[in-house]
Structure formats: C-alpha cells, structure tokens
Motif scaffolding. Sequence first.
Motif, mmCIF file in Angstrom:
data_model
loop_
_atom_site.group_PDB
_atom_site.id
_atom_site.type_symbol
_atom_site.label_atom_id
_atom_site.label_comp_id
_atom_site.label_asym_id
_atom_site.label_seq_id
_atom_site.Cartn_x
_atom_site.Cartn_y
_atom_site.Cartn_z
ATOM 1 N N LEU A 27 -16.573 26.265 -47.739
ATOM 2 C CA LEU A 27 -17.261 26.874 -46.759
ATOM 3 C C LEU A 27 -16.369 27.849 -46.364
ATOM 4 C CD1 LEU A 27 -19.468 24.668 -44.521
ATOM 5 C CD2 LEU A 27 -20.121 26.648 -45.510
ATOM 6 N N LEU A 28 -15.075 27.495 -46.305
ATOM 7 C CA LEU A 28 -14.032 28.541 -45.726
ATOM 8 C C LEU A 28 -13.801 29.665 -46.832
ATOM 9 C CD1 LEU A 28 -11.322 26.315 -43.746
ATOM 10 C CD2 LEU A 28 -12.472 28.360 -43.069
ATOM 11 N N ILE A 29 -13.715 29.332 -47.784
ATOM 12 C CA ILE A 29 -13.497 30.208 -49.246
ATOM 13 C C ILE A 29 -14.860 30.995 -49.106
ATOM 14 C CG2 ILE A 29 -13.197 30.607 -51.512
ATOM 15 C CD1 ILE A 29 -11.694 27.874 -51.617
ATOM 16 N N ALA A 30 -15.985 30.515 -49.031
ATOM 17 C CA ALA A 30 -17.316 31.601 -49.191
ATOM 18 C C ALA A 30 -17.331 32.333 -48.203
ATOM 19 C CB ALA A 30 -18.464 30.536 -49.143
ATOM 20 N N GLY A 31 -16.921 31.868 -46.797
ATOM 21 C CA GLY A 31 -16.758 32.621 -45.496
ATOM 22 C C GLY A 31 -15.689 33.910 -45.947
ATOM 23 N N GLY A 32 -14.647 33.524 -46.239
ATOM 24 C CA GLY A 32 -13.576 34.337 -46.484
ATOM 25 C C GLY A 32 -13.807 35.525 -47.447
ATOM 26 N N SER A 33 -14.384 35.023 -48.790
ATOM 27 C CA SER A 33 -14.608 36.187 -49.226
ATOM 28 C C SER A 33 -15.808 37.172 -49.191
ATOM 29 C CB SER A 33 -14.778 35.587 -50.975
ATOM 30 O OG SER A 33 -16.124 34.886 -50.881
ATOM 31 N N THR A 34 -16.767 36.611 -48.555
ATOM 32 C CA THR A 34 -18.026 37.452 -48.059
ATOM 33 C C THR A 34 -17.284 38.350 -47.108
ATOM 34 O OG1 THR A 34 -19.284 35.310 -48.214
ATOM 35 C CG2 THR A 34 -20.350 37.383 -47.132
ATOM 36 N N ALA A 35 -16.486 37.961 -46.213
ATOM 37 C CA ALA A 35 -16.066 38.834 -45.268
ATOM 38 C C ALA A 35 -15.195 39.768 -45.772
ATOM 39 C CB ALA A 35 -15.180 37.939 -44.020
ATOM 40 N N LEU A 36 -14.298 39.458 -46.659
ATOM 41 C CA LEU A 36 -13.517 40.381 -47.251
ATOM 42 C C LEU A 36 -14.339 41.600 -48.068
ATOM 43 C CD1 LEU A 36 -10.260 40.333 -47.657
ATOM 44 C CD2 LEU A 36 -10.789 39.526 -50.069
ATOM 45 N N VAL A 37 -15.160 41.200 -48.667
ATOM 46 C CA VAL A 37 -16.135 42.229 -49.640
ATOM 47 C C VAL A 37 -16.833 42.786 -48.340
ATOM 48 C CG1 VAL A 37 -18.001 42.276 -50.864
ATOM 49 C CG2 VAL A 37 -16.305 40.629 -51.610
ATOM 50 N N PHE A 38 -17.235 42.430 -47.603
ATOM 51 C CA PHE A 38 -18.116 43.283 -46.501
ATOM 52 C C PHE A 38 -17.381 44.039 -45.784
ATOM 53 C CE2 PHE A 38 -21.588 40.664 -48.049
ATOM 54 C CZ PHE A 38 -22.556 41.551 -47.917
ATOM 55 N N GLY A 39 -16.221 43.493 -45.455
ATOM 56 C CA GLY A 39 -15.184 44.185 -44.736
ATOM 57 C C GLY A 39 -14.531 45.411 -45.404
ATOM 58 N N ALA A 40 -14.335 45.431 -46.738
ATOM 59 C CA ALA A 40 -13.807 46.268 -47.422
ATOM 60 C C ALA A 40 -14.841 47.317 -47.608
ATOM 61 C CB ALA A 40 -13.456 45.732 -48.914
ATOM 62 N N LEU A 41 -15.912 47.016 -47.912
ATOM 63 C CA LEU A 41 -17.207 47.953 -48.102
ATOM 64 C C LEU A 41 -17.281 48.868 -46.710
ATOM 65 C CD1 LEU A 41 -20.145 46.146 -50.072
ATOM 66 C CD2 LEU A 41 -18.425 47.775 -50.897
ATOM 67 N N PHE A 42 -17.436 48.014 -45.809
ATOM 68 C CA PHE A 42 -17.216 48.798 -44.447
ATOM 69 C C PHE A 42 -16.460 49.745 -44.112
ATOM 70 C CE2 PHE A 42 -18.131 48.727 -39.837
ATOM 71 C CZ PHE A 42 -19.385 48.535 -39.604
ATOM 72 N N LEU A 43 -14.945 49.280 -44.632
ATOM 73 C CA LEU A 43 -14.005 50.263 -44.315
ATOM 74 C C LEU A 43 -13.982 51.435 -45.296
ATOM 75 C CD1 LEU A 43 -11.171 47.760 -43.225
ATOM 76 C CD2 LEU A 43 -12.486 49.274 -41.617
ATOM 77 N N LEU A 44 -14.122 51.083 -46.530
ATOM 78 C CA LEU A 44 -13.951 51.902 -47.658
ATOM 79 C C LEU A 44 -14.879 53.057 -47.606
ATOM 80 C CD1 LEU A 44 -12.408 49.729 -50.270
ATOM 81 C CD2 LEU A 44 -10.929 51.244 -48.793
ATOM 82 N N ILE A 45 -16.044 52.494 -47.716
ATOM 83 C CA ILE A 45 -17.169 53.639 -47.946
ATOM 84 C C ILE A 45 -16.945 54.922 -46.755
ATOM 85 C CG2 ILE A 45 -19.610 54.080 -47.852
ATOM 86 C CD1 ILE A 45 -20.194 51.446 -48.796
ATOM 87 N N PRO A 46 -16.912 54.627 -45.702
ATOM 88 C CA PRO A 46 -16.611 55.662 -44.568
ATOM 89 C C PRO A 46 -15.590 56.791 -45.105
ATOM 90 C CG PRO A 46 -17.157 53.818 -43.675
ATOM 91 C CD PRO A 46 -17.000 53.370 -45.115
ATOM 92 N N LEU A 47 -14.590 56.108 -45.956
ATOM 93 C CA LEU A 47 -13.346 57.058 -46.392
ATOM 94 C C LEU A 47 -13.710 57.996 -47.428
ATOM 95 C CD1 LEU A 47 -10.664 54.325 -46.247
ATOM 96 C CD2 LEU A 47 -11.101 56.051 -44.373
ATOM 97 N N ALA A 48 -14.831 57.831 -48.066
ATOM 98 C CA ALA A 48 -15.283 58.754 -49.081
ATOM 99 C C ALA A 48 -15.273 59.985 -48.534
ATOM 100 C CB ALA A 48 -16.504 58.259 -49.961
ATOM 101 N N PRO A 49 -15.016 61.210 -49.426
ATOM 102 C CA PRO A 49 -15.032 62.363 -48.707
ATOM 103 C C PRO A 49 -16.463 62.927 -48.309
ATOM 104 C CG PRO A 49 -14.541 62.339 -51.031
ATOM 105 C CD PRO A 49 -14.319 61.231 -50.731
#
Lengths: 280, 270
Positions: A27-49
């Motif tokens: 459960l911890l691993i699933a939660g962690g990986s989901t948070a990581l992926v969505f967090g990355a998308l959330f942070l990275l997409i707005p960085l696109a020019p």
Amino acid sequence: MTEARTRGPLPRTRRQIYEDRLRRRSLLIAGGSTALVFGALFLLIPLAPGWEKVQRVFFNGEVFARTLPGLLEAFVLDVAIFAWSVPMIAVLGLLVALARDVSNPALYPLRIFATVFTDVFRGVPVVLTVYLIGFGIPGLGLPRPWNSPYIWGTVALVLTYSAYVAEIFRSGIESVHASQRAAAQSLGLRDKDVMRYVILPQAIRRVVPAQMNMLIALQKDVALLSFIGPVEIFRQAGVYKSLMANFTPYVGAALIFLAVTVPATRYADYLLAKQRRQRS
Amino acid sequence: MTKTVSLAALALALSAGSALAEAHAACAEGLTLEDGTLTIATGNPAYYPWVMDDTPESGEGFEAAVAYAIAAEMGFEAENVTWVRSSFDEAIQPGAKNFDFNLQQYSITPEREEIVDFSVPYYTAPMAVLLAPGVESEATMEALQGLKWGAVGSTTAVPMLTDVIQPEQDLLLYGDNADVNAAMGAGQIDAALFDLPTAMFLSAVMIEGSTVLGQFAAEGEGDQFGLLFEDGNELKACADAAIAALEESGELAAIEAEWLQSATGIPLIE
C-alpha cells in the motif's frame, strides 16, 4: 475453544502478521509511486514553455464558469435523444438478431435481409449514416414536422446501433448450448416457445454487460446528431469555442460526458464481475 | 494602384527607386515564418466571393485580392506569397502556427482578441437574411421571429440570432454553408443568417430559388473582418499599416467594388 472465546479475539498467527506487513508495504509503495508520478506531472507540465497559453486556451476557469450553464442546458437534449433511442434500439436489435436465426426455409429472404442490414450499418461510418438519412430522406419532400432532423437523426442512430446490438444478441443466442434447444424440443415446445422461454432468457442475461458497453458508446454518439442541426452539447460547445476562440467549453463538455459515462462504465464492470462470479 | 504609388515615389525621389518598397519590407523583415516569403492561410475550402474557384493563388476573389494587395504594401512580390489552408481550430490552438496571417472572414470580437490578435478591419459586412426556396416573409423583426432559423455554428450569426432576433422555435446549427444548403433543400429551415456577401452568393449560385430578404444595418450589428495573427505576432503592426495605406489610397474600396456585389437594393431590416 470456549477458553479462546472468553479471552477475546484469537491471537494472530505469525503468518497473518507477515501478510499484514506485506499488505501495508505494498500500500505504501503504491501510494508513494502514485504521488510521485502525479506530483511530477503536476510540477513539470507547467514548466513547459507553452503551458501558459495551453492553460488559457483549454483550462480557462472564467470561460468554464461562463459556459457551463449553457452546456448543461444543451446536454438535456443529449439525454432526451439517448432516452428515446434506447428502447427502439433494443427492440430492433433483438428483431434483427432473431431474423438471423430463423430456420424456416420460406423465411430465408428475411435472414438475408438481416445479414445485409448488420453488415451495412456496422460498416458505414455513423456520421455518414446521420448525414444521409438526416438530410436525404427529408429531402424527398416530406412536410413539416415529419422532416425534422430530430426524427431522422434518431432513425440513423437507431439503425446503426441496432446492427451492433443485434450482433451481440446473436452471440448471446449462439452461446446457449445446443443441448438446451434439443431438450426443449424433446419436451414438445414449439420453435417459437423454445426461443421465448428457453434460449432468450439465458442469452439476454449473458450479454447484458456487453450491451452496457453499447449504451456507453451511444451516449457519446448522440453528439453526432449535431451535424444535421440539433444544438446539443457538442454543437453548443463549438459555438462557444468559435465566439471566444477558446477550447475550454469542449473540456467542459467532456467533463459532463465523463460525469455520466464513468458511473455507467463502473456499473458495467460490476455486472461483468458479478457474472464471472456466478459462472465460476 | 501600388504601382502608381511606387511610380509617384520614384518621380519624387530620384535616388530612391525602391526606397518605398524597402521601407515597407523593413517592417516585415525577420518577422515572417520564412525570410522573404509571406505565408497566408485561408479556409479549406475557401468560398466564393472571398476566393474564386478555391484557388487563392490566382488573386481572384475579394480576400485573395486583398491578401495580395496587403502583401505588396508590406513589400512582398506576388511570387513570394505562399498559401496554406487552415481550419478555425488550427488558427486558435496554442503553439506554433504555419502561417503569418490567416484571413477567412474572421469577425473581430473582444473574446477572440484575448486569445489571438486581429489586424485593423479590412471589411465590414452587414448580416443578411437568406430565405429558403418557396418561403415568404417580411423584413420586420416580428415576421422573422416566427421563422425556423438555421445558421453556421462557428459564426457570429449565432449570438445575433439568440440575442437580437430571438426566434420562437429552437435554432438549428450546422458545420458549414453546404450543410445549411442541405437543410434548406430538405425543408428543415426557413431562413439562415449570413454575412451579406455570402448570403448573396448562396442565393445567386448555390441554392436555387432562395432569396435575400434583407440586411441589418452594418453599424453595431455588422461584422468587421480582420486578419488573424498568433497572439503577440509583431507582424501585425506592419499589416495594420498596409491596410491603412490601402484604405487611404482607395485601393481597398476598388477591390471591394470589383469582387463584392453592390448591396444597394437589399432592404434594411429595422
């Protein structure tokens, strides 16, 4: 035993403790990986020019709020078209499926007709059917209100979807084992009654989940009627899009569609799972 | 016209034979997609009388002629103009564009201007009512409200219908002119709202037996057509200057007179 009951719950075995730990860990691993992926998308997409522009054109809160009431109003028409099409599709689809199953040699033309029907309407793109029937048949000179695009658009949808639905019904009919038919006949039932009391009740029940998929597809294809005039949600979103040069209304329309189709899809999943449990 | 202007310049300033063209060219230099070439987009298909025979390269048709006149003002020879086709959606989508400017009867609206840039208008079109074959009506608001209306869903005719005319029966909207034509042929609508030149073309060429009932006053309700630029495109200033120059010299009016039918004789709708 009685001793154990008075002392409360059984002490957990080592096996159970181990399994619990394993479950917590995954459960911890699933939660962690989901948070990581969505967090990355959330942070990275707005960085696109181009993000700022994309956000302004597709995810514009102001435009969304302004157009949503109008979109919901237009969606009522989608629901209405859907609601009156479904019973007609079910009836016509079943009739076509039965026509493909007739064994009486005198009724062979009916069988050919049903086969051609399913081949043609499954093969032609829905848009083309909508155009041809929606503009073509009223063009023959029907008076108002019989030339209404609502009527002929519905006819086009019903024809197309009953071709698909008929094939699903047929697969259900064929999935009922031949021994059932033989058994019913040996009990003295007539062909008609074999179909009605023995085959169809089993066949229809088996294809309900598959038919749910058709319903979900139909919900979206109702929007194709906008090509011949009716201002349903897709056209309304297009009007807003053109006037405001902004795609946000399409996103709004998509969200409204999702609000309906996602529960329907989950329900279809639930039916499928239930059926699997019953069969196994 | 441009030629005469250049000739006048030549006569005035002996040493500056190409000074004028150069001055214009300077304003577009480095701002186009491809140096030395002006890429113009139009609709697919492009309709008469805006572009004749769907071939803007010929320079025939109002918008094709306007495009070449603007290009010349901006310092581009006709052979340095290339055409591409684009839909409305391609024109407003975010990201790089494949055109310098796009002209296909884009009405200038404040909402659109938030997403893209428009030049100063090159034409102001009044809205006009096209009646289906066999339909009779009067050029009064009351009579119009009783009709079954259709329009192209992507045009400013839609807010005009819903806000100003307010028909009694629900509106039918279509994807393009051809579909409105089909709906008229099928007897599904009585009338449709277009800009006047399109309405006159449809009634004269496309839809046999249809008539232009009347036009709305161009002021206020009229549509101003502008060139569409990607938001923040610096070429806009250059094109604005070119259009202003064409207007001042009377060339724009001459092109209009050549390609767009005179609208006199079409009654006004109060």
